[in-house]
Write an enzyme that holds these catalytic residues in place. Sequence first.
Site, short mmCIF file in Angstrom:
data_model
loop_
_atom_site.label_atom_id
_atom_site.label_comp_id
_atom_site.label_asym_id
_atom_site.label_seq_id
_atom_site.Cartn_x
_atom_site.Cartn_y
_atom_site.Cartn_z
N ASP A 79 0.86 -1.19 0.00
CA ASP A 79 0.00 0.00 0.00
C ASP A 79 0.89 1.24 0.00
O ASP A 79 2.03 1.21 -0.51
CB ASP A 79 -0.99 -0.06 1.18
CG ASP A 79 -2.27 0.74 0.91
OD1 ASP A 79 -2.24 1.97 1.05
OD2 ASP A 79 -3.29 0.13 0.54
N ASP A 80 0.42 2.33 0.56
CA ASP A 80 1.13 3.61 0.53
C ASP A 80 2.49 3.49 1.25
O ASP A 80 2.73 2.54 1.99
CB ASP A 80 0.25 4.67 1.21
CG ASP A 80 0.59 6.09 0.75
OD1 ASP A 80 1.63 6.30 0.12
OD2 ASP A 80 -0.23 6.99 1.05
N ASP A 158 -5.18 4.94 -5.76
CA ASP A 158 -5.89 5.77 -4.80
C ASP A 158 -6.20 7.14 -5.41
O ASP A 158 -5.77 7.42 -6.53
CB ASP A 158 -5.03 5.90 -3.52
CG ASP A 158 -5.87 6.03 -2.27
OD1 ASP A 158 -7.06 6.38 -2.38
OD2 ASP A 158 -5.34 5.78 -1.16
N ASP A 219 -12.37 3.87 4.36
CA ASP A 219 -11.39 2.86 4.81
C ASP A 219 -11.92 2.11 6.03
O ASP A 219 -12.54 2.70 6.92
CB ASP A 219 -10.10 3.55 5.27
CG ASP A 219 -9.25 4.02 4.11
OD1 ASP A 219 -9.68 3.92 2.95
OD2 ASP A 219 -8.14 4.51 4.39
#
Length: 437
Positions: A79-80, A158, A219
Amino acid sequence: MEFIRTLLLVALVPATSALDNGLLRTPPMGWMAWERFRCNVDCKNDPKNCISEELFRDMADRLSEDGWRELGYEYVIIDDCWTSMQRDKDGRLQPDPSRFPRGIANLARYIHDRGLKLGIYADMGTGTCMGYPGTTLDKIEIDAQTFASWGVDYLKFDGCNSNAIEQMMGYPLMSKALNSTGRPMAYSCSWPVYVGGLPPNVNYSLLGDICHLWRNYNDIQDSWDSVQNIVDWFTTNQDDVQPAAGPGRWNDPDMLIIGNFGLSSDQARSQMALWAIMAAPLIMSNDLRTLSNEARAVLQNRVAIGINQDPRGVQGRRLIQEKSHIEVYWRPLSHSASALVFLNRHQDMPYLYRTSLSKLKYQTGGYKAYNVFSGKTVTDLTDATEFTVSINPSGVVMWYVYPAKTSKPLQVRGMHKSHRIASPQLQKDKMNRPFVL
Ligand SMILES: *[C@@H]1O[C@H](CO)[C@@H](O)[C@H](O)[C@H]1NC(C)=O
Ligand SMILES: *[C@@H]1O[C@H](CO)[C@@H](O)[C@H](O)[C@H]1NC(C)=O
């Protein structure tokens, strides 16, 4: 004003089915770092839990050695917070050199060698949600090419730090750019979250054409409140979102948090059951190195997985919401079967719920019901039979219901029979191997 401009632009973007590449005919399954490991980049003080190649290698080891891969859990998704703060001199994204010293191509090889697939994260905008370099419109092509060159199999795109107009252009452009690389990649779009999740701001038909899955709503966090809030959004809006799902196009209520700190055993089974009903991606975010046996049993429940991975790909719905705080969910499955979930929204008391299949709109006939979490089968059931289920607080009773006349053994497609499969090649015929109930 913004809204009207948005609508106009929807009409201007050419219709494209650029990503109809045969991937994700059933919802993706795997593991993603975000909910559990967030943007922990402090490898000095927390080397085992920071976002680094070691974390993803560890999870790939667990997925391939602890029976996950054979059940379909195949994507390892970054992810990020994986990139360096600057692009390289050629304008490409690059991993943080201290946390990913061997680079992403090397990590992809490690993951592929274990019969798994690598997912990565980028953000349509000037920066990611955590402030790392974003993918502005002019960088879409180069980023897609970079990911393909590394051997990436899945992109989560995203949408922080961009406006509705840029998103309207960027998400379809990335779809085209991924297709142009020639490398089949699954494409997860966070676009709907950023425009409210609902029509007319969201065109689910367009999304289904360009993305394999999309995040509709907020989220998930590590709590039962968060799970309930997400389920409530999906059911309140089921008329809009449920028809959008099907093979190759999935709504994504976000990660499975089972095995973390926020859910009781009953709540863990509830999340698994509801995600199966919703045909949701089964993407865990937990620590597979320290998972309890109880959480593992829930996440590896073959019938729950089989229901989730049903090849018809019809998303389920909430049928009934009782004043007594009992809710009934239903999903039609292959072979005239179906799944039922009885959910008790009381958090402090068990509940005996009395009903019959005819009250749940089943046709006249004889049925059997396999209780997914107890393993018991109810026979002698007709549509008219009154029965009672005992549902724990914030728990579920989940049934796999099938016509009594179905010749035995009943087969639920969508998973391997055996836990002992060594060759990654065998992953390919995952969908062809029947599971015997
Ligand atoms: C690109 O799109 C075409 C048309 O939808 C499709 O047949 C092909 O498989 C796609 N290729 C990739 C690599 O996604
Ligand atoms: C939604 O997208 C589809 C293309 O998939 C297009 O044909 C349709 O006109 C769009 N609907 C609206 C309301 O813009």
